[in-house]
Design a protein around this motif. Structure first.
Motif: not given
Length: 270
Positions: A144-158
């Motif tokens: 869960l923590s790994q996926m949360t970090q990945r999605i958070n990074d992917l959905l982050s703006p520049y």
């Protein structure tokens, strides 16, 4: 005795915002409603036009998407663990999902700007973008923590505001728990009771885990079909593989018993 096909079936899909009890305990943050979420007035479109636009985009992009034509193989055991190899879903490469990601990044910039001038320290993931959580969590084998970090990074703006990264991470994690569950694929314990000397509990290294959305109807139809195909393939391939393993184990056990009887008969005869 071989197990029935349905003994490898994953649990049925649950309602959209219903968390399941899984190997990882999925519980809501106890401080969930301690403060009011940020509300952006007159920045979000009305729900009905937004839903209609989303459905039109799904229909537009559905015919254009072609899932990766890569073989799904099973190498049985590797280093003492069940090893299942399948291509990544890569839902973010779907044109519809890609555009939704870009739209969310713009929305996140607005939220960050509002947070910068607000005393609030709590946000909720926008419900209009739950389809992104469904798409990006589907078929993941991460924790869960790994996926949360990945999605958070992917959905982050520049050039995101690092001050609010943890707030968005917490919001994304809560949304994952509401939209998906961690499904376990493996033999049921009662199957192994038919093997003499077999374990009564299936060890984790002989199970597979995949995050699966409770409902995928918010995604384009072609992506939905591909997700269902992958689920069916996991069940069928694992079923065939476990049948083969049990047959070999049963045959080996039968051979041991036969040899033992022969040795015993030879001893008596001597």
């Amino acid at each position: 005795m071989l197990q029935r096909r349905d003994e490898l079936r994953p649990p049925p899909l649950r309602s959209f915002f219903h968390s399941m009890s899984t190997e990882e305990t999925l519980t809501l943050d106890p401080s969930f409603n301690t403060s009011q979420p940020i509300v952006l007035p007159q920045q979000m479109p009305s729900p009905i036009p937004a839903l209609q636009q989303q459905q039109q985009q799904q229909q537009q992009f559905s015919a254009e998407y072609k899932p990766p034509q890569q073989p799904i193989t099973l190498n049985f055991l590797k280093d003492g663990r069940l090893f299942y190899k399948e291509p990544k879903l890569l839902a973010e490469n779907h044109r519809f999902v890609h555009q939704r990601i870009a739209a969310f990044r713009d929305q996140r910039q607005q939220i960050e700007a509002t947070l910068a001038t607000s005393a609030s320290n709590h946000i909720e993931f926008p419900a209009d973008y739950n389809d992104l959580i469904v798409a990006l969590s589907q078929d993941s084998d991460e924790t869960l923590s790994q996926m949360t970090q990945r999605i958070n990074d992917l959905l982050s703006p520049y050039n995101r505001n690092e001050q609010f990264v943890e707030l968005f991470s917490d919001a994304i994690e809560r949304s994952i728990k509401a939209c998906a569950n961690r499904t376990k694929y493996g033999l049921l314990p009662r199957v192994l009771t038919h093997l003499e000397g077999g374990p009564t509990v299936i060890p984790n290294h002989l199970c597979l885990y995949r995050w699966e959305a409770n409902v995928v109807t918010c995604l384009p139809e072609d992506l939905q079909n591909y997700i269902h195909q992958r689920r069916d393939a996991r069940v069928q391939v694992l079923l065939n593989s476990f049948q083969c393993c049990i047959q070999k184990a049963t045959k080996k056990e039968g051979g041991r018993k036969t040899d033992a009887r022969r040795r015993k008969a030879k001893t008596r005869g001597g």
